[in-house]
Design an enzyme around this catalytic site. Structure first.
Site, PDB file in Angstrom:
ATOM      1  N   ASP A 447      29.680  -7.382 -15.449  1.00  0.00           N
ATOM      2  CA  ASP A 447      30.594  -8.331 -16.088  1.00  0.00           C
ATOM      3  C   ASP A 447      31.376  -7.651 -17.204  1.00  0.00           C
ATOM      4  OD1 ASP A 447      31.766 -10.792 -16.658  1.00  0.00           O
ATOM      5  OD2 ASP A 447      29.875 -11.865 -16.776  1.00  0.00           O
ATOM      6  N   ASP A 515      35.061 -18.338 -12.544  1.00  0.00           N
ATOM      7  CA  ASP A 515      33.969 -19.170 -13.072  1.00  0.00           C
ATOM      8  C   ASP A 515      34.173 -20.626 -12.687  1.00  0.00           C
ATOM      9  OD1 ASP A 515      32.447 -17.212 -14.231  1.00  0.00           O
ATOM     10  OD2 ASP A 515      33.353 -17.391 -16.212  1.00  0.00           O
TER      11      ASP A 515
HETATM   12  C1  GLA Z   1      30.656 -14.734 -17.435  1.00  0.00           C
HETATM   13  C2  GLA Z   1      30.575 -14.746 -15.935  1.00  0.00           C
HETATM   14  C3  GLA Z   1      29.598 -15.814 -15.498  1.00  0.00           C
HETATM   15  C4  GLA Z   1      28.263 -15.548 -16.101  1.00  0.00           C
HETATM   16  C5  GLA Z   1      28.369 -15.477 -17.618  1.00  0.00           C
HETATM   17  C6  GLA Z   1      27.063 -15.042 -18.253  1.00  0.00           C
HETATM   18  O1  GLA Z   1      31.258 -15.889 -17.906  1.00  0.00           O
HETATM   19  O2  GLA Z   1      31.846 -14.931 -15.355  1.00  0.00           O
HETATM   20  O3  GLA Z   1      29.506 -15.846 -14.087  1.00  0.00           O
HETATM   21  O4  GLA Z   1      27.743 -14.349 -15.608  1.00  0.00           O
HETATM   22  O5  GLA Z   1      29.370 -14.558 -18.019  1.00  0.00           O
HETATM   23  O6  GLA Z   1      27.146 -14.950 -19.610  1.00  0.00           O
END
Ligand code: GLA
EC number: 3.2.1.22
Length: 691
Positions: A447, A515
């Site tokens: 990420d 997301d």
């Molecule tokens: C980001 C990602 C999510 C999740 C969160 C965790 O927002 O896009 O899918 O992994 O971080 O903190």
């Protein structure tokens, strides 16, 4: 790629030709990008008014390599400043080096020690042409490189050229828009240090009349995950040049004596047959020439983020894993919250060791349990980041991007590590290598949750370099980890789809698309994504209803059917799903596994009939149709859905009903869908071509 006299070259692909010429001032001119031409036809381009050898007074020539110099008032993809302040380039053509599917033009400045190589590369079976630029400082004094675009693409004259682009923001990535191109320069790009949610490095140009199934389209994509810009320039006579490169205004690169700067690949594609045909050619290119393991289909994964967020124990993860396995999931991914003091988003980022309260015996017991359930094990990391409340930051407060006398702006209570620093990059690599060597981890979700701010590097004599070296070092870490852990598979995530491009896809296996897991919003996000990237990399979770982000309530089948158009995954809180939903989920996962090769590796065609939209995927004898309809107006019945690309002489068996249909009828009249008349109806239809 035969060379012709006078200095004219053709780059041929199966269906297209790209023809360039070096004019009497040694400038590289784009003469043709379109249907394939014979050598004789290519030579005839020299008779046209655009010919470099028929200068028309008042008409600005269009360059494949726009180098800033006298009378070149338009956009120049190559701009430098020599140590004495000289900015104009005077490039002399040195040679053209031809290889197999490869053509490189070499130019050298007439006075200053700069060598410029612009390279074209094609691959068998693909109409994509890859281009890069390489600059070499052959002297000793540094040269400032203000702009080094990978490629400028000369699009043939069009009446009303139109631009297609993908814009968006967090939770609303890859929104497709098409607009008439204004005169002058239209610039899209990112200054965030990452590809960005706001714009994706891809554009398509058409004559304003292309449809999904008809018309020529010229498109280009930049394979780079840092800052970038694509300039679309419409000249006074309507001609269009698209120039794509890394970096952003006003940063510059210092090219030291003896140093070479290589740009990322800008890929260009000309197609006939509309937008779907262009998208299909990009997907084939991605599968054949970009992805590291194109032959694999991606497993159905379960991700625990939306179920638990930061609030869980190892036992919670085990219970979720058992339920995911029962549903048919093949890979269990534990998301954020497993390491350091990370029990919320305020602390622990940067400390990549298991939280001792949650995992007193390390990750081993959970991994063993997941493997025992018959699933692979994956884990979330965000290696480029640090919470100020972390052991890493306390030990190395100078390891983040910062500028003297300036605040350190936090986003989500985190700062960006200066990955451009070799010692920081080595440290991050070592921590991850340790994590992967000590634990049987099959998959990493990598990420990157915030853009750069105060992007400085005190102490460096060339701080702007960070914008390039961050991404290069990220690539190097990924490449090294992949080489040392060959079974590891990686998902690229950046708060959802903030880092989706052909650069990251060269070294990852799939991406987290957004997301936003609301199935209705996802239809638009997925349609935009599919303009360039294949379903094989498009992660799509089925989550809870109402959706945690949008609060929209959508039936389970609809949620599944939308997610089944990509790499199906489950991301809901299975602890609260009813037995009925769990059982239906298992059936739908099993359905997906049957259609998965067609979805992930087949040819995609978008479909529409009235209020019904959907996609068709074809591979071999298998045709899969996924359709969804949010609501009907006035109780109108759904029209028949016309299928595309079928063998008109063949017959197709509908595996739901056993009915046999003629390809000619499905194409000309369509398929009766039999959708539920209520809102949020959806279906998966499998057709098999009969021998
Ligand atoms: C980001 C990602 C999510 C999740 C969160 C965790 O927002 O896009 O899918 O992994 O971080 O903190």
């Amino acid at each position: 790629m035969p060379a012709h006299e006078p200095r004219l070259w053709t780059i041929d692909t199966p269906n297209t030709s790209y023809v360039v010429a070096v004019d009497e001032h040694d400038r590289l001119r784009g003469l043709h990008w379109g249907p394939r031409l014979s050598p004789e036809q290519a030579l005839a381009l020299l008779d046209l008014p655009e010919s470099p050898f028929r200068p028309v007074i008042g008409r600005e020539p269009r360059f494949d390599l726009g180098a800033a110099s006298s009378f070149q008032y338009g956009h120049n993809g190559l701009q430098v400043r020599f140590s004495d302040g000289t900015r104009d380039l005077e490039l002399a053509f040195t040679e053209a080096i031809e290889g197999d599917g490869d053509l490189t033009f070499v130019f050298t400045d007439r006075h200053y020690p700069l060598e410029v190589r612009t390279r074209y590369r094609s691959h068998p079976g693909s109409d994509v042409i890859e281009r890069t630029l390489a600059l070499r400082n052959t002297g000793t004094e540094p040269i400032e490189v203000v702009r080094a675009d990978s490629a400028s693409w000369v699009v043939p004259g069009l009446d009303t050229p139109r631009l297609s682009q993908l814009h968006g923001e967090w939770g609303a990535e890859t929104q497709l828009t098409r607009t008439t191109i204004p005169y002058g320069e239209t610039v899209i790009g990112s200054r965030r240090g990452v590809t960005s949610h706001q714009a994706n490095p891809w554009v398509a140009i058409d004559d304003g009349e292309a449809t999904e199934t008809s018309g020529p389209v010229w498109s280009t994509a930049l394979a780079w995950s840092g800052t970038w810009r694509i300039t679309v320039e419409k000249g006074p006579t309507g001609s269009v040049v698209v120039s794509a490169g890394f970096g952003h205004d006003p940063i510059a690169i210092r090219l030291g004596g003896g140093e070479t700067l290589e740009t990322p690949i800008a890929a260009g594609l000309h197609t006939e047959g509309g937008f779907a045909s262009a998208a299909g050619a990009w997907h084939e290119y991605a599968l054949a020439h970009v992805l590291p393991h194109p032959e694999e289909v991606r497993p159905v994964l379960y991700n625990s983020w939306e179920a638990t967020e930061f609030d869980f124990t190892a036992e919670d993860q085990m219970r979720l894993a058992e339920r995911a396995a029962a549903m048919g999931c093949e890979l269990f991914v534990m998301d954020d919250g497993w390491f350091g003091a990370r029990v919320n988003d305020r602390a622990g980022l940067g400390d990549w060791t298991p939280n001792p309260d949650r995992f007193p015996d390390g990750l081993g017991p959970l991994i063993k349990h997941v493997h025992g359930c018959g699933m692979r094990f994956g884990i979330w990391v965000e290696p480029e980041m640090v919470n100020p409340d972390s052991d890493l930051y306390r030990a190395h407060p100078d390891w983040v991007y910062h500028q003297p006398h300036r605040r350190r702006s936090e986003v989500r209570q985190q700062l960006v590590l200066n990955l451009a620093r070799p010692d920081v990059a080595d440290y991050i690599h070592a921590r991850l290598d340790e994590l992967l060597s000590r634990n049987e981890i099959d998959f990493v979700k990598w990420d990157m949750n915030r853009p750069f701010t105060e992007a400085g590097w005190p102490g460096s004599d060339d701080p702007d370099r960070l914008w390039f070296d961050h991404t290069r070092n990220l690539y190097a870490i990924l490449d090294r980890l992949r080489a040392d852990h060959p079974n590891l598979r990686i998902e690229s995530c950046s708060s959802g789809g903030g880092r989706v491009d052909f650069g990251i896809l060269r070294r990852t296996d799939q991406v987290w698309t957004s997301d936003n897991t609301d199935a209705v919003d996802r239809i638009a996000i997925q349609d935009g994504f599919a303009q360039v990237y294949p379903a094989r990399v498009m992660g799509a979770w089925v989550t809870d209803s109402p959706n945690p982000l949008t609060r929209r309530e959508v039936p389970l089948d609809f949620r599944f059917h939308v997610a089944m158009a990509g790499v199906l995954a489950v991301g809901g809180d299975l602890r609260i799903w009813s037995d009925e939903d769990q059982a239906r989920g298992a059936e739908l996962v099993a359905d997906y596994k049957r259609i998965r090769p067609a979805v992930q590796l087949g040819r995609r065609r978008p479909l529409r009939a009235g209020a019904v939209t959907g996609v068709q995927y074809d591979r071999g004898d298998q045709t899969v149709v996924l359709v969804w309809r949010r609501s009907r107006a006035f109780a109108y019945p759904d029209p028949l859905l016309k299928l595309q690309g079928l063998d008109l002489d063949a017959r197709y068996r509908d595996e739901r009903t056993g009915r046999v249909h003629h390809g000619a009828i499905l194409a000309a009249h369509g398929l009766e869908l039999g959708l539920d008349p209520a809102d949020y109806a959806s279906a998966m239809i499998e057709l098999t071509r009969l021998p």
